[in-house]
Each structure stands twice: as structure tokens, then as C-alpha cells.
Design a protein around this motif. Structure first.
Motif, PDB file in Angstrom:
ATOM      1  N   VAL A  39       0.850  -1.188   0.000  1.00 38.03           N
ATOM      2  CA  VAL A  39       0.000   0.000   0.000  1.00 38.03           C
ATOM      3  C   VAL A  39       0.890   1.244   0.000  1.00 38.03           C
ATOM      4  O   VAL A  39       1.662   1.471   0.930  1.00 38.03           O
ATOM      5  N   PHE A  40       0.801   2.031  -1.063  1.00 38.30           N
ATOM      6  CA  PHE A  40       1.538   3.281  -1.171  1.00 38.30           C
ATOM      7  C   PHE A  40       0.610   4.400  -0.709  1.00 38.30           C
ATOM      8  O   PHE A  40      -0.398   4.682  -1.358  1.00 38.30           O
ATOM      9  N   ALA A  41       0.964   5.044   0.406  1.00 36.85           N
ATOM     10  CA  ALA A  41       0.047   6.011   1.025  1.00 36.85           C
ATOM     11  C   ALA A  41       0.760   7.295   1.414  1.00 36.85           C
ATOM     12  O   ALA A  41       1.915   7.271   1.876  1.00 36.85           O
ATOM     13  N   ALA A  42       0.074   8.417   1.238  1.00 39.83           N
ATOM     14  CA  ALA A  42       0.602   9.714   1.639  1.00 39.83           C
ATOM     15  C   ALA A  42       1.019   9.679   3.105  1.00 39.83           C
ATOM     16  O   ALA A  42       0.386   9.020   3.938  1.00 39.83           O
ATOM     17  N   ALA A  43       2.086  10.395   3.430  1.00 42.62           N
ATOM     18  CA  ALA A  43       2.661  10.342   4.770  1.00 42.62           C
ATOM     19  C   ALA A  43       1.653  10.686   5.861  1.00 42.62           C
ATOM     20  O   ALA A  43       1.696  10.120   6.960  1.00 42.62           O
ATOM     21  N   SER A  44       0.725  11.588   5.568  1.00 38.13           N
ATOM     22  CA  SER A  44      -0.252  11.993   6.580  1.00 38.13           C
ATOM     23  C   SER A  44      -1.252  10.889   6.913  1.00 38.13           C
ATOM     24  O   SER A  44      -2.011  10.995   7.867  1.00 38.13           O
ATOM     25  N   LEU A  45      -1.239   9.803   6.115  1.00 37.11           N
ATOM     26  CA  LEU A  45      -2.160   8.690   6.337  1.00 37.11           C
ATOM     27  C   LEU A  45      -1.514   7.536   7.087  1.00 37.11           C
ATOM     28  O   LEU A  45      -2.170   6.535   7.379  1.00 37.11           O
ATOM     29  N   ASN A  46      -0.242   7.652   7.382  1.00 35.66           N
ATOM     30  CA  ASN A  46       0.523   6.510   7.883  1.00 35.66           C
ATOM     31  C   ASN A  46      -0.134   5.800   9.067  1.00 35.66           C
ATOM     32  O   ASN A  46      -0.379   4.590   9.027  1.00 35.66           O
ATOM     33  N   ASP A  47      -0.421   6.537  10.128  1.00 37.86           N
ATOM     34  CA  ASP A  47      -0.941   5.903  11.348  1.00 37.86           C
ATOM     35  C   ASP A  47      -2.320   5.281  11.120  1.00 37.86           C
ATOM     36  O   ASP A  47      -2.596   4.166  11.582  1.00 37.86           O
ATOM     37  N   ALA A  48      -3.186   6.005  10.418  1.00 37.45           N
ATOM     38  CA  ALA A  48      -4.554   5.514  10.205  1.00 37.45           C
ATOM     39  C   ALA A  48      -4.559   4.257   9.339  1.00 37.45           C
ATOM     40  O   ALA A  48      -5.223   3.261   9.669  1.00 37.45           O
ATOM     41  N   LEU A  49      -3.828   4.278   8.232  1.00 31.29           N
ATOM     42  CA  LEU A  49      -3.856   3.121   7.340  1.00 31.29           C
ATOM     43  C   LEU A  49      -3.098   1.938   7.923  1.00 31.29           C
ATOM     44  O   LEU A  49      -3.403   0.784   7.615  1.00 31.29           O
ATOM     45  N   LYS A  50      -2.124   2.199   8.773  1.00 35.00           N
ATOM     46  CA  LYS A  50      -1.443   1.099   9.453  1.00 35.00           C
ATOM     47  C   LYS A  50      -2.424   0.365  10.364  1.00 35.00           C
ATOM     48  O   LYS A  50      -2.463  -0.873  10.398  1.00 35.00           O
ATOM     49  N   ALA A 256     -17.542   1.425   7.575  1.00 31.32           N
ATOM     50  CA  ALA A 256     -17.800   2.199   8.791  1.00 31.32           C
ATOM     51  C   ALA A 256     -16.655   2.027   9.784  1.00 31.32           C
ATOM     52  O   ALA A 256     -16.247   2.983  10.466  1.00 31.32           O
ATOM     53  N   GLU A 257     -16.113   0.825   9.846  1.00 33.66           N
ATOM     54  CA  GLU A 257     -15.001   0.557  10.766  1.00 33.66           C
ATOM     55  C   GLU A 257     -13.758   1.350  10.357  1.00 33.66           C
ATOM     56  O   GLU A 257     -13.091   1.958  11.187  1.00 33.66           O
ATOM     57  N   GLY A 258     -13.462   1.349   9.058  1.00 31.72           N
ATOM     58  CA  GLY A 258     -12.309   2.093   8.566  1.00 31.72           C
ATOM     59  C   GLY A 258     -12.481   3.593   8.735  1.00 31.72           C
ATOM     60  O   GLY A 258     -11.541   4.306   9.123  1.00 31.72           O
ATOM     61  N   GLN A 259     -13.677   4.082   8.446  1.00 35.88           N
ATOM     62  CA  GLN A 259     -13.947   5.513   8.601  1.00 35.88           C
ATOM     63  C   GLN A 259     -13.829   5.953  10.057  1.00 35.88           C
ATOM     64  O   GLN A 259     -13.388   7.060  10.348  1.00 35.88           O
ATOM     65  N   ALA A 260     -14.196   5.071  10.979  1.00 36.84           N
ATOM     66  CA  ALA A 260     -14.069   5.377  12.406  1.00 36.84           C
ATOM     67  C   ALA A 260     -12.594   5.528  12.786  1.00 36.84           C
ATOM     68  O   ALA A 260     -12.229   6.401  13.585  1.00 36.84           O
ATOM     69  N   VAL A 261     -11.739   4.690  12.208  1.00 42.05           N
ATOM     70  CA  VAL A 261     -10.302   4.793  12.466  1.00 42.05           C
ATOM     71  C   VAL A 261      -9.773   6.126  11.947  1.00 42.05           C
ATOM     72  O   VAL A 261      -9.035   6.831  12.635  1.00 42.05           O
ATOM     73  N   LEU A 262     -10.165   6.496  10.735  1.00 37.16           N
ATOM     74  CA  LEU A 262      -9.712   7.751  10.148  1.00 37.16           C
ATOM     75  C   LEU A 262     -10.140   8.944  11.002  1.00 37.16           C
ATOM     76  O   LEU A 262      -9.343   9.863  11.243  1.00 37.16           O
ATOM     77  N   ALA A 263     -11.375   8.921  11.472  1.00 34.70           N
ATOM     78  CA  ALA A 263     -11.878  10.018  12.310  1.00 34.70           C
ATOM     79  C   ALA A 263     -11.117  10.084  13.634  1.00 34.70           C
ATOM     80  O   ALA A 263     -10.780  11.173  14.116  1.00 34.70           O
ATOM     81  N   ARG A 264     -10.843   8.918  14.203  1.00 34.22           N
ATOM     82  CA  ARG A 264     -10.121   8.889  15.477  1.00 34.22           C
ATOM     83  C   ARG A 264      -8.690   9.391  15.311  1.00 34.22           C
ATOM     84  O   ARG A 264      -8.095   9.917  16.253  1.00 34.22           O
ATOM     85  N   ARG A 265      -8.157   9.250  14.100  1.00 34.95           N
ATOM     86  CA  ARG A 265      -6.789   9.693  13.827  1.00 34.95           C
ATOM     87  C   ARG A 265      -6.731  11.144  13.355  1.00 34.95           C
ATOM     88  O   ARG A 265      -5.691  11.622  12.900  1.00 34.95           O
ATOM     89  N   GLY A 266      -7.854  11.865  13.441  1.00 33.62           N
ATOM     90  CA  GLY A 266      -7.849  13.290  13.159  1.00 33.62           C
ATOM     91  C   GLY A 266      -8.239  13.693  11.760  1.00 33.62           C
ATOM     92  O   GLY A 266      -8.268  14.880  11.440  1.00 33.62           O
TER      93      GLY A 266
END
Length: 276
Positions: A39-50, A256-266
Motif C-alpha cells: 500500500v503506497f500512502a501519503a505520509a499523513s495517512l501513515n498511522d490511520a492506514l497502518k 464504517a469501521e475504517g472511517q471510524a479509524v480515520l476520524a479517530r486519527r484526526g
């Protein structure tokens, strides 16, 4: 040879045999995953996508999600140059369009999150910055993303927007850009320089001000009327070696689960929409 020595020798042999048997009977997938998803992801996504990747791994035994985090422009270039990738998640639509125009991604391109910008300064605030207007003051050390980096382009748009406000003055953007002492290749580098006190201020995504970072920096909010709402698109890379796993990852991000992670990560979670 004494009985004690014979006993010790026998024990060593049995221990060695037990180790060999354990190695021989260990499940192959425990040592080597059957599928390594890149998965190639923008640096600002690192924690959420991990975190999302770990969730998918638990659902799909044998899958390992490997995250390559960098500036979106770097990732697009790496894919274009032949780097093996399965999923591309960009911090803006410009680099996703670049990838699409070159057939580097295929299928649906979906915006899965959004973000806003903030200004950060070191907690010690050696430059005594009290507000956004101070960014144009001579002698400050400002760090921004390079113009090719999504956060860098957004930062310059924000500065131009602020310059349209009479409270800042028409030369605000010009004067502020004169204070730029470093242009970084990804947003994490901007955060790092401010956090370490190597810069008086920097402009980053709100999601980059994690609890760990917040211990070392202060946040200056940007008025909503001048701010940017960054859109993050995601797509499967053309020729992915693991298209089923790639689709499963994208679906997890949009769930919904993934979106919740993204929201929790700011980040700002969104109802999945295709970019126009």
C-alpha cells in the motif's frame, strides 16, 4: 564416561531433536505471509492506514499489509518507475489524476477522507508568534512542504487566501514566503522540524498533530474562510499482483469501521464519493 555425563549428553541430544521437530512442524504462514499487500500512502495517512491494515490482517490470515509512506508525488513517481504496488492513496486529487492519466491505477477512484490545515509552532515559541499575521514578520524561520507536495501546494493557497483578507494585507503571502527556510518532501518532515525547534513555524494537516506531537507544539487555527479542505482519493494500482486483497483493503478503508479509524486519527471521515 560417568553415568552423569551420559545423562547430560542424552538430554542435549533430546533437546536438539525437539528443536528440529518444532521448526519442521511450524506452520509455513507463521514464518512467511502468503500475500504481502503493498500500500503506497501519503505520509499523513501513515498511522490511520497502518491501523486499518492490522484490522484487515486479522480478518484474512496469511495477509501482510506493507505500508510505503511518503509524499504523494514521490509515490506516484515510484509507481510510474515500476515499483511494485497494489494500492495508491494520495493526499490530493492532483497526483491521483497524474496516476490515472498514465494508466497507473485502474477501476474506481474514491475520495475516502478529508483534512484541514493548521499552523504549528514550537511549545517554547522562541519567535514569540502570537497569531497568523506574525508569519509575515521578517526574520522568522518558516518550513513548508515543497510546492509539488500536496500539503505544500495547499499551504500556498491558504497564504494567498489570507492575503485577500484586509486584516492581513495584500502582500501577506509574499512576505510570508520570504521567510521559508526549508521546503520538505512530505508533511512529516515539516512536523519534525517544528517539533525539534529547527523552525519557528510550519503548516501541516490537523491530523498530524497527534497526542505525541502535541506535547511539543502549539496550534494556531486558520480561519475557515481561508482554509483548505484536502481530499484523499484511493485506487487499485494497475497490474496489482493481489487484486482481491487490494479490493478488500479499499473496502475496509471505506467501511464504517475504517472511517471510524480515520476520524479517530484526526481526519475527516466521509461518505464514499467518486471525485468529479
Amino acid at each position: 564416561m560417568t553415568r552423569r555425563m551420559k545423562t547430560m549428553g542424552f538430554a542435549r541430544v533430546m533437546a536438539a531433536l525437539a528443536w528440529v521437530c518444532a521448526v519442521a512442524t511450524a506452520p509455513a504462514e507463521a514464518a512467511q505471509p502468503s500475500t504481502a499487500l503493498q500500500v503506497f500512502a501519503a505520509a499523513s495517512l501513515n498511522d490511520a492506514l497502518k491501523e486499518i491494515g492490522h484490522k484487515l490482517e486479522r480478518q484474512r490470515p496469511g495477509l501482510a499489509v506493507r505500508l510505503n509512506s511518503a509524499g504523494s508525488q514521490q509515490l506516484a513517481m515510484q509507481i510510474e518507475q515500476g515499483a511494485r504496488a497494489d494500492v495508491f492513496a494520495s493526499a490530493d486529487e492532483r497526483w491521483m489524476t497524474y496516476a490515472k492519466d498514465r494508466d497507473l491505477v485502474s477501476g474506481d477512484i474514491t475520495v475516502f477522507a478529508r483534512n484541514r490545515l493548521v499552523v504549528i509552532i514550537p511549545k517554547t515559541n522562541p519567535a514569540r508568534i502570537r497569531g497568523l499575521r506574525d508569519l509575515s514578520r521578517g526574520g522568522l524561520k518558516l518550513v513548508l512542504g515543497a510546492d509539488a507536495v500536496p500539503v505544500g501546494r495547499y499551504s500556498r493557497i491558504v497564504l494567498r487566501n489570507l492575503a485577500r483578507d484586509p486584516a492581513f494585507g495584500s502582500d501577506f503571502a509574499t512576505l510570508t514566503l520570504r521567510n521559508v527556510v526549508s521546503e520538505e518532501e512530505n508533511v512529516k518532515s515539516v512536523v519534525g522540524k517544528v517539533q525539534l525547534g529547527e523552525a519557528d513555524a510550519g503548516m501541516v494537516y490537523r491530523s498530524d498533530v497527534t497526542p505525541a506531537v502535541a506535547r511539543f507544539v502549539r496550534v494556531i487555527e486558520i480561519p475557515e474562510s481561508s482554509n483548505i479542505v484536502a481530499s484523499y482519493p484511493i485506487a487499485i494500482v494497475t497490474g496489482s499482483e493481489h487484486p482481491d486483497a487490494a479490493r478488500a483493503f479499499v473496502e475496509m478503508v471505506l467501511s464504517a469501521e475504517g472511517q471510524a479509524v480515520l476520524a479517530r486519527r484526526g481526519l475527516i471521515a466521509v461518505t464514499a464519493t467518486k471525485p468529479e
